[in-house]
Scaffold this active site. Structure first.
Site, PDB file in Angstrom:
ATOM      1  N   LYS A  64       0.809  -1.277   0.070  1.00 48.32           N
ATOM      2  CA  LYS A  64      -0.106  -0.100   0.059  1.00 48.32           C
ATOM      3  C   LYS A  64       1.101   1.265   0.104  1.00 48.32           C
ATOM      4  O   LYS A  64       1.584   1.439   0.827  1.00 48.32           O
ATOM      5  CB  LYS A  64      -1.045  -0.114   1.202  1.00 48.32           C
ATOM      6  CG  LYS A  64      -1.967  -1.027   1.235  1.00 48.32           C
ATOM      7  CD  LYS A  64      -3.061  -0.913   2.271  1.00 48.32           C
ATOM      8  CE  LYS A  64      -4.224  -1.835   1.990  1.00 48.32           C
ATOM      9  NZ  LYS A  64      -3.585  -3.218   1.675  1.00 48.32           N
TER      10      LYS A  64
ATOM     11  N   ASP B  89      -1.389  -2.251  -4.125  1.00 47.64           N
ATOM     12  CA  ASP B  89      -2.887  -2.359  -4.085  1.00 47.64           C
ATOM     13  C   ASP B  89      -3.357  -0.919  -4.240  1.00 47.64           C
ATOM     14  O   ASP B  89      -2.876  -0.020  -4.344  1.00 47.64           O
ATOM     15  CB  ASP B  89      -2.727  -2.567  -2.531  1.00 47.64           C
ATOM     16  CG  ASP B  89      -2.707  -3.834  -1.886  1.00 47.64           C
ATOM     17  OD1 ASP B  89      -2.693  -4.887  -2.860  1.00 47.64           O
ATOM     18  OD2 ASP B  89      -2.608  -4.252  -0.648  1.00 47.64           O
TER      19      ASP B  89
ATOM     20  N   GLN C 225     -10.668  -1.249  -9.039  1.00 51.53           N
ATOM     21  CA  GLN C 225     -11.595  -1.599  -8.050  1.00 51.53           C
ATOM     22  C   GLN C 225     -12.947  -1.708  -8.877  1.00 51.53           C
ATOM     23  O   GLN C 225     -13.156  -0.272  -9.550  1.00 51.53           O
ATOM     24  CB  GLN C 225     -11.535  -0.746  -6.943  1.00 51.53           C
ATOM     25  CG  GLN C 225     -10.510  -0.557  -6.260  1.00 51.53           C
ATOM     26  CD  GLN C 225     -10.300   0.449  -5.522  1.00 51.53           C
ATOM     27  OE1 GLN C 225      -9.919   1.568  -5.960  1.00 51.53           O
ATOM     28  NE2 GLN C 225      -9.812   0.696  -4.118  1.00 51.53           N
TER      29      GLN C 225
ATOM     30  N   ARG D 252      -4.814  -6.892 -11.091  1.00 54.16           N
ATOM     31  CA  ARG D 252      -5.754  -7.365 -10.003  1.00 54.16           C
ATOM     32  C   ARG D 252      -7.093  -6.813 -10.114  1.00 54.16           C
ATOM     33  O   ARG D 252      -7.199  -5.589 -10.008  1.00 54.16           O
ATOM     34  CB  ARG D 252      -5.486  -7.672  -8.505  1.00 54.16           C
ATOM     35  CG  ARG D 252      -6.371  -8.272  -7.524  1.00 54.16           C
ATOM     36  CD  ARG D 252      -5.972  -8.124  -6.073  1.00 54.16           C
ATOM     37  NE  ARG D 252      -4.569  -8.394  -5.947  1.00 54.16           N
ATOM     38  CZ  ARG D 252      -4.020  -7.789  -4.967  1.00 54.16           C
ATOM     39  NH1 ARG D 252      -4.310  -6.614  -4.111  1.00 54.16           N
ATOM     40  NH2 ARG D 252      -2.794  -8.320  -4.732  1.00 54.16           N
TER      41      ARG D 252
ATOM     42  N   GLY E 246     -13.535  -3.653  -4.206  1.00 56.29           N
ATOM     43  CA  GLY E 246     -13.110  -2.275  -3.723  1.00 56.29           C
ATOM     44  C   GLY E 246     -13.789  -2.166  -2.117  1.00 56.29           C
ATOM     45  O   GLY E 246     -14.762  -2.831  -1.941  1.00 56.29           O
TER      46      GLY E 246
ATOM     47  N   ARG F 120     -11.705  -3.405   7.516  1.00 58.85           N
ATOM     48  CA  ARG F 120     -12.363  -3.656   6.106  1.00 58.85           C
ATOM     49  C   ARG F 120     -13.014  -5.030   6.060  1.00 58.85           C
ATOM     50  O   ARG F 120     -13.838  -5.289   5.357  1.00 58.85           O
ATOM     51  CB  ARG F 120     -11.431  -3.446   5.045  1.00 58.85           C
ATOM     52  CG  ARG F 120     -11.196  -1.899   4.740  1.00 58.85           C
ATOM     53  CD  ARG F 120     -10.182  -1.540   3.547  1.00 58.85           C
ATOM     54  NE  ARG F 120      -8.831  -2.266   3.754  1.00 58.85           N
ATOM     55  CZ  ARG F 120      -7.897  -1.498   4.300  1.00 58.85           C
ATOM     56  NH1 ARG F 120      -8.262  -0.314   4.975  1.00 58.85           N
ATOM     57  NH2 ARG F 120      -6.714  -2.096   4.509  1.00 58.85           N
ATOM     58  N   ARG F 121     -12.160  -5.805   6.718  1.00 54.57           N
ATOM     59  CA  ARG F 121     -12.721  -7.338   6.658  1.00 54.57           C
ATOM     60  C   ARG F 121     -13.927  -7.327   7.474  1.00 54.57           C
ATOM     61  O   ARG F 121     -14.771  -8.172   7.056  1.00 54.57           O
ATOM     62  CB  ARG F 121     -11.574  -8.441   7.433  1.00 54.57           C
ATOM     63  CG  ARG F 121     -10.506  -8.437   6.657  1.00 54.57           C
ATOM     64  CD  ARG F 121     -10.359  -8.803   5.249  1.00 54.57           C
ATOM     65  NE  ARG F 121     -10.721  -7.839   4.340  1.00 54.57           N
ATOM     66  CZ  ARG F 121      -9.953  -6.813   3.625  1.00 54.57           C
ATOM     67  NH1 ARG F 121      -8.686  -6.636   4.228  1.00 54.57           N
ATOM     68  NH2 ARG F 121     -10.471  -6.278   2.637  1.00 54.57           N
TER      69      ARG F 121
HETATM   70  C1  LIG Z   1      -6.661 -11.007  -3.144  1.00 53.11           C
HETATM   71  C2  LIG Z   1      -7.358  -9.776  -2.778  1.00 53.11           C
HETATM   72  C3  LIG Z   1      -6.802  -8.600  -2.874  1.00 53.11           C
HETATM   73  C4  LIG Z   1      -7.500  -7.301  -2.602  1.00 53.11           C
HETATM   74  N1  LIG Z   1      -6.962  -6.080  -2.376  1.00 53.11           N
HETATM   75  C5  LIG Z   1      -7.704  -4.787  -2.711  1.00 53.11           C
HETATM   76  C6  LIG Z   1      -7.113  -3.768  -2.980  1.00 53.11           C
HETATM   77  O1  LIG Z   1      -6.125  -3.539  -3.244  1.00 53.11           O
HETATM   78  N2  LIG Z   1      -8.200  -2.577  -2.752  1.00 53.11           N
HETATM   79  C7  LIG Z   1      -9.535  -2.719  -2.543  1.00 53.11           C
HETATM   80  O2  LIG Z   1     -10.119  -1.963  -2.215  1.00 53.11           O
HETATM   81  N3  LIG Z   1      -9.820  -3.933  -1.854  1.00 53.11           N
HETATM   82  C8  LIG Z   1      -8.961  -5.213  -2.029  1.00 53.11           C
HETATM   83  N4  LIG Z   1      -9.572  -6.406  -1.799  1.00 53.11           N
HETATM   84  C9  LIG Z   1     -10.966  -6.389  -1.057  1.00 53.11           C
HETATM   85  C10 LIG Z   1     -12.186  -6.348  -2.012  1.00 53.11           C
HETATM   86  O3  LIG Z   1     -12.208  -5.035  -2.475  1.00 53.11           O
HETATM   87  C11 LIG Z   1     -13.477  -6.787  -1.356  1.00 53.11           C
HETATM   88  O4  LIG Z   1     -13.638  -5.875  -0.395  1.00 53.11           O
HETATM   89  C12 LIG Z   1     -13.423  -8.120  -0.718  1.00 53.11           C
HETATM   90  O5  LIG Z   1     -12.742  -9.146  -1.791  1.00 53.11           O
HETATM   91  C13 LIG Z   1     -14.823  -9.113  -0.761  1.00 53.11           C
HETATM   92  O6  LIG Z   1     -15.383  -8.809  -2.026  1.00 53.11           O
HETATM   93  P1  LIG Z   1     -15.841 -10.327  -2.636  1.00 53.11           P
HETATM   94  O7  LIG Z   1     -15.428 -10.313  -3.890  1.00 53.11           O
HETATM   95  O8  LIG Z   1     -15.256 -11.376  -1.892  1.00 53.11           O
HETATM   96  O9  LIG Z   1     -17.347 -10.474  -2.701  1.00 53.11           O
HETATM   97  P2  LIG Z   1     -18.487 -10.461  -1.348  1.00 53.11           P
HETATM   98  O10 LIG Z   1     -19.686 -10.182  -2.107  1.00 53.11           O
HETATM   99  O11 LIG Z   1     -18.472  -9.265  -0.487  1.00 53.11           O
HETATM  100  O12 LIG Z   1     -18.208 -11.743  -0.925  1.00 53.11           O
HETATM  101  C14 LIG Z   1     -18.873 -12.815  -1.589  1.00 53.11           C
HETATM  102  C15 LIG Z   1     -18.716 -13.913  -0.368  1.00 53.11           C
HETATM  103  O13 LIG Z   1     -17.154 -14.224   0.263  1.00 53.11           O
HETATM  104  C16 LIG Z   1     -17.171 -14.346   1.686  1.00 53.11           C
HETATM  105  N5  LIG Z   1     -16.407 -12.928   2.182  1.00 53.11           N
HETATM  106  C17 LIG Z   1     -16.278 -11.981   1.668  1.00 53.11           C
HETATM  107  N6  LIG Z   1     -15.554 -11.059   2.335  1.00 53.11           N
HETATM  108  C18 LIG Z   1     -15.465 -11.759   3.706  1.00 53.11           C
HETATM  109  C19 LIG Z   1     -15.111 -11.389   4.777  1.00 53.11           C
HETATM  110  N7  LIG Z   1     -14.443 -10.265   5.222  1.00 53.11           N
HETATM  111  N8  LIG Z   1     -15.152 -12.240   5.711  1.00 53.11           N
HETATM  112  C20 LIG Z   1     -15.675 -13.512   5.842  1.00 53.11           C
HETATM  113  N9  LIG Z   1     -16.221 -13.759   4.475  1.00 53.11           N
HETATM  114  C21 LIG Z   1     -16.003 -13.062   3.452  1.00 53.11           C
HETATM  115  C22 LIG Z   1     -18.616 -14.476   1.763  1.00 53.11           C
HETATM  116  O14 LIG Z   1     -18.950 -15.738   2.079  1.00 53.11           O
HETATM  117  C23 LIG Z   1     -19.352 -13.607   0.907  1.00 53.11           C
HETATM  118  O15 LIG Z   1     -20.796 -14.091   0.968  1.00 53.11           O
HETATM  119  C24 LIG Z   1      -8.764  -7.490  -1.841  1.00 53.11           C
HETATM  120  C25 LIG Z   1      -9.514  -8.746  -2.098  1.00 53.11           C
HETATM  121  C26 LIG Z   1      -8.825  -9.715  -2.605  1.00 53.11           C
HETATM  122  C27 LIG Z   1      -9.518 -11.190  -2.465  1.00 53.11           C
END
Ligand SMILES: Cc1cc2nc3c(=O)[nH]c(=O)nc-3n(C[C@H](O)[C@H](O)[C@H](O)COP(=O)(O)OP(=O)(O)OC[C@H]3O[C@@H](n4cnc5c(N)ncnc54)[C@H](O)[C@@H]3O)c2cc1C
Length: 308
Positions: A98, A134, A163, A184, A188, A288-289
């Site tokens: 970051k 990122d 994003q 990637r 977002g 964020r998680r």
């Molecule tokens: C490898 C990677 C790198 C990333 N890098 C960035 C970045 O540089 N900048 C940025 O803005 N965002 C980043 N993100 C975060 C991303 O933007 C999303 O906020 C995050 O991935 C959740 O979205 P999703 O596509 O999994 O879908 P969602 O619809 O949010 O989730 C789909 C399913 O996945 C599971 N899930 C998702 N999140 C969680 C959680 N926190 N705890 C438990 N279960 C969960 C649940 O079962 C959910 O129903 C990254 C994500 C990944 C996987």
């Protein structure tokens, strides 16, 4: 509803102090953070690789306030790369950074972040691997993309993140879809205003698919950052129709989320990279998680009550 509130709290120092000191926090944090030190994360890396997975390592931390902290962030990555050197994993272990942690928001921050990240990218290249930048909040992205372009002149394998929730992203995807570029795509994770980003989950998912299509049909190397089963199925479909082989793209998921799916996709022959965060400054990453899945917040609150 809860997501934006948690994301607002992720920027509050008062909340940072409260959450960090709360009973039970450590136990919940450990689900998403692979360790506090480089010595603790190395065995996690080895275990992932033994399971057929790859990793991208993130030393947690962001929004630093002094140049000394920015230099310390650089040094933490250099120490990590030194530890990885002996393992000979090549691109199986790459780094995610970051730029805010490298000083991007300080005075003269663009140049400072570039100066701090360059030695990390150089050191990564020297051990046969690479770095991905990122994506943070939308105000930082022009600087991030400019640094990415600058680094790619010497290290074309340097990756970046786009994003799907941002209106600008389809244009960015087209610009970045050139041979040799590693991009990637994620949904977002920041709190963004309606003037720059879709707010509705269904709209974000549709935008994700449009961007995915651009990346799959382009000449770059797409990295699909998502745990969403529908988007994973659509990725496989789009990759097939674009004539991409299994190693012409990769899936990426976060450490601690849908671990069975990591192994299942790898066993199907896909490249699966686990974003593995470690370190002591985990607050922003952890919040964020929580914001992504309200059930995580309930679990967290319950653990505070039972430990308290
Ligand atoms: C490898 C990677 C790198 C990333 N890098 C960035 C970045 O540089 N900048 C940025 O803005 N965002 C980043 N993100 C975060 C991303 O933007 C999303 O906020 C995050 O991935 C959740 O979205 P999703 O596509 O999994 O879908 P969602 O619809 O949010 O989730 C789909 C399913 O996945 C599971 N899930 C998702 N999140 C969680 C959680 N926190 N705890 C438990 N279960 C969960 C649940 O079962 C959910 O129903 C990254 C994500 C990944 C996987």
């Amino acid at each position: 509803m809860l997501g934006p509130v948690i994301l607002a709290a992720s920027r509050s120092d008062k909340m940072r102090r409260f959450v960090s000191a709360a009973p039970g926090t450590k136990q919940v944090v450990a689900r998403f953070i692979a360790g506090e030190t480089v010595e603790q994360v190395v065995p996690v890396v080895k275990e992932a690789v033994a399971k057929g997975l790859e990793v991208t390592l993130d030393v947690v931390g962001e929004d630093i306030t002094t140049r000394e902290q920015a230099a310390a962030a650089r040094d933490a990555y250099l120490e990590l790369i030194e530890q990885l050197a002996g393992l000979g994993l090549g691109t199986k272990a790459e780094m995610s950074v970051k730029l805010s942690m490298f000083g991007q928001s300080l005075e003269g921050g663009h140049e400072l972040a570039l100066a701090n990240v360059r030695p990390v990218v150089e050191a990564a290249a020297a051990i046969g691997t690479t770095v991905t930048l990122d994506a943070e909040d939308h105000t930082t992205l022009d600087s991030m993309f400019a640094i990415h372009e600058e680094l790619r002149k010497d290290f074309p394998q340097t990756g970046c993140v786009i994003q799907a929730y941002l209106f600008r992203t389809e244009d960015d995807a087209r610009r970045l879809s050139q041979a040799g570029s590693r991009v990637r795509i994620v949904k977002g994770a920041y709190k963004e205003p309606a003037s720059v980003a879709y707010q509705d989950k269904a709209e974000i998912d549709k935008a994700y698919v449009r961007v995915l299509k651009i990346l799959m049909e382009g000449d770059g190397y797409p990295m699909i950052g998502s745990h969403d089963p529908r988007l994973i199925a659509i990725t496989q479909e789009l990759a097939r129709s674009a004539g991409r082989k299994l190693d012409d793209y990769e899936f990426q998921m976060l450490y601690g989320i849908r671990g069975d799916e990591h192994v299942r996709l790898a066993a199907e022959g896909h490249r699966m990279r686990v974003y593995t965060a470690y370190g002591t400054d985990w607050y922003g990453y952890f919040m964020r998680r929580l914001a992504e899945k309200p059930a995580n917040l309930l679990f967290f609150l319950r653990s505070m009550i039972t430990k308290g």
